[in-house]
Design a protein around this motif. Sequence first.
Motif, PDB file in Angstrom:
ATOM      1  N   TYR A   1       0.851  -1.182   0.000  1.00  0.00           N
ATOM      2  CA  TYR A   1       0.000   0.000   0.000  1.00  0.00           C
ATOM      3  C   TYR A   1       0.893   1.241   0.000  1.00  0.00           C
ATOM      4  O   TYR A   1       1.800   1.361   0.832  1.00  0.00           O
ATOM      5  N   TYR A   2       0.659   2.154  -0.907  1.00  0.00           N
ATOM      6  CA  TYR A   2       1.455   3.386  -0.971  1.00  0.00           C
ATOM      7  C   TYR A   2       0.511   4.568  -1.157  1.00  0.00           C
ATOM      8  O   TYR A   2      -0.496   4.489  -1.856  1.00  0.00           O
ATOM      9  N   SER A   3       0.833   5.675  -0.498  1.00  0.00           N
ATOM     10  CA  SER A   3      -0.060   6.837  -0.528  1.00  0.00           C
ATOM     11  C   SER A   3       0.412   7.930  -1.464  1.00  0.00           C
ATOM     12  O   SER A   3      -0.341   8.852  -1.779  1.00  0.00           O
TER      13      SER A   3
ATOM     14  N   TYR B   1       4.216   8.128  -3.903  1.00  0.00           N
ATOM     15  CA  TYR B   1       4.968   7.548  -5.012  1.00  0.00           C
ATOM     16  C   TYR B   1       5.052   6.026  -4.864  1.00  0.00           C
ATOM     17  O   TYR B   1       5.309   5.510  -3.787  1.00  0.00           O
ATOM     18  N   LYS B   2       4.888   5.358  -5.977  1.00  0.00           N
ATOM     19  CA  LYS B   2       4.934   3.894  -5.976  1.00  0.00           C
ATOM     20  C   LYS B   2       6.363   3.419  -5.756  1.00  0.00           C
ATOM     21  O   LYS B   2       7.254   3.734  -6.529  1.00  0.00           O
TER      22      LYS B   2
ATOM     23  N   TYR C   1       0.568  -3.816  -6.029  1.00  0.00           N
ATOM     24  CA  TYR C   1       0.550  -2.443  -5.523  1.00  0.00           C
ATOM     25  C   TYR C   1      -0.867  -1.879  -5.478  1.00  0.00           C
ATOM     26  O   TYR C   1      -1.634  -2.002  -6.435  1.00  0.00           O
TER      27      TYR C   1
ATOM     28  N   LYS D   1      -3.100   1.707  -4.082  1.00  0.00           N
ATOM     29  CA  LYS D   1      -2.969   3.095  -3.630  1.00  0.00           C
ATOM     30  C   LYS D   1      -4.222   3.546  -2.873  1.00  0.00           C
ATOM     31  O   LYS D   1      -5.192   3.999  -3.472  1.00  0.00           O
TER      32      LYS D   1
ATOM     33  N   ASP E   1       3.981   6.594   4.227  1.00  0.00           N
ATOM     34  CA  ASP E   1       3.927   6.524   2.765  1.00  0.00           C
ATOM     35  C   ASP E   1       3.706   5.099   2.280  1.00  0.00           C
ATOM     36  O   ASP E   1       3.354   4.890   1.120  1.00  0.00           O
ATOM     37  N   ILE E   2       3.929   4.125   3.181  1.00  0.00           N
ATOM     38  CA  ILE E   2       3.899   2.727   2.733  1.00  0.00           C
ATOM     39  C   ILE E   2       3.410   1.820   3.865  1.00  0.00           C
ATOM     40  O   ILE E   2       3.577   2.124   5.049  1.00  0.00           O
TER      41      ILE E   2
ATOM     42  N   GLN F   1      -3.950  -7.208 -13.028  1.00  0.00           N
ATOM     43  CA  GLN F   1      -3.760  -5.770 -13.221  1.00  0.00           C
ATOM     44  C   GLN F   1      -4.559  -5.362 -14.451  1.00  0.00           C
ATOM     45  O   GLN F   1      -4.287  -5.821 -15.560  1.00  0.00           O
TER      46      GLN F   1
ATOM     47  N   THR G   1      -6.311   2.518  -7.986  1.00  0.00           N
ATOM     48  CA  THR G   1      -5.756   1.247  -8.442  1.00  0.00           C
ATOM     49  C   THR G   1      -6.825   0.475  -9.210  1.00  0.00           C
ATOM     50  O   THR G   1      -7.997   0.476  -8.842  1.00  0.00           O
TER      51      THR G   1
END
Length: 584
Positions: free
Chosen positions: A431-433, A435-436, A447, A449, A458-459, A504, A572
């Motif tokens: 989980y990222y808020s 930058y990937k 991934y 978001k 951030d992660i 994906q 996502t």
Amino acid sequence: MKVAGLLSGGINSVYSLGRAIAHGHQPLCVASLYGGHSSSLLFRNIDRTLLSAIASSIELPHVSRKVLGMSLCKDLIYKKTENDEVEDLYELLLELKYKYPQVKGIVSGLILSDYKRLRIEDACSRLGLVSICPLWRANKRGLLKKMVEEGYQGLVTRVYDWNDIKEYDGKSTGELWNFLESHKEIEKDINYGLKKTYETFALDAPIMKKKIEIKKISIGDSSIQQFIVKHKQTNKAEILKDDEPTTFPQFFQRGKSFYTGEISAESLNTTPENLDDEIFTVLKGLKEMLHAHNFSMQDIFYVNVYMKDMRDFERFNSVYAMFFNFPNPPARIFCEYATQKQNLKIAVKGYKGPKICTWVRSITPWSVANIGPYSQAFDVKGILHMAGVIPLVPTTMEMSHDQVSTALRNSEAIAGENGFKLTNSDLCLVYYSDYKPMINPELNPFYIKPTKIPKNSDIEFEFHLRDTGTMLENSEVTIEGEGYHARIQKRESTVKLYLIWYAQIENDTNPLNLIQKLKKDIEDYVKKIKRTDKVEDLEKYVNDVRVYSPDAEKYKQDWFLNVPAVFIDTETRGIVISVQDFNN
């Protein structure tokens, strides 16, 4: 004081509320328990619709709960006992407190029973509420006289061990009073203690804006079969709109294991009063759903929490802790998805059998301590389910500047403590808020978001690791057709039914075609694997579907409605699917 009236259905409970009002208290609602066991020493076995009729007549909101427990602790001084009916009272008052947080006192119609008083006081004290008994130690004869003279009318519904008044079973409390007034030789029995007694049902009172008329009672036990509620001013009958019953979302049991799709106030068919009530309602619904299937909250090993606003994190934890206030609470992942319709939805996994838990609350150099009422990990049948891990420095619990490395070190420590390796990942959700990040592909990352992660991280990592006994093969394929295009990362066993797919999505203008294509490809895989049972329906093997999309609602169709699925609104675009033969 702002109060709630505890309705038993009897005229005493209504009169006590009237006395509380006369003493200056302000009622905000009434509460009641219904359907008590016949052997109950605390509650009457009364139908919920009768209690709702009284609440409607008083014109106050009604909070009710079915009695699930029994009188287990029969000592005069109550000691908290699991599955005792006192715990049902506690749960009722807890719900009331979340719906109406201004309520500070509970008014009951107790007169003589220390047994009942001590139990009500116990439940109230645990919640910071005051027990109010306006009729306590009142003279019974004088009390009945006052109720009749002040216009409190009731029906005698049952007489216990008092042959002198047995014939008044099914008659009004006014008629009973007239009999007692003309037979003063039995006056000694009116303050009878607890053995010679009778039950009533409230029909009318000065605090009631409507009155209840009985149309039919059962001969022999005077139970009420038919009644109507009439407005006093117009004499028009009212059609009672009974509370909509709580409905449960689908529950998926696979042997000793169980899974849910998303649970929300909407899926439970409830309308909460406020956010705290919504959180309470969702968790209460989960608890009741598990009870209906002979499971408990202690059987849960994993909870996924989807919150609309991260600012409500602490409020969620405070309510959540009331339901998971036991050692080894479930592991948990928590993220904000600001565009979702519900303030809160959850999904859970559970197993009624041996589980190995890692639950460390101390700050140590080992790994990050929990920031809520949850455990770090559960080993269930050789799979380690790890709670969400964020990059806090273990010794200070402050956010690291090197977030990816710190979060991975914390995850490795938890995995290593349990004899697992991150490279044996069944499921690695990153989980990222913002930058990937770039994660080692050996961890098989997928991934996602969300809009926010706890502590403004951030992660966050969500790992589900397997032992080395199950070898999975990795592959990647592209599927496309009319209205869909997706790339699937596949992890599959060739010797038993066990797969995890990450799809994906590049194009999903026709989500139904994509859903049906995924089902066909999984069915083709299932046919190749020797299974231990004869179940041919793919849906019986699915234990997790997570749909991520800016418009996740459009995926609520076809076979996705018949499996443990959660539909998450995020930028996502992807689908996570887990399938397993539960007999292996």
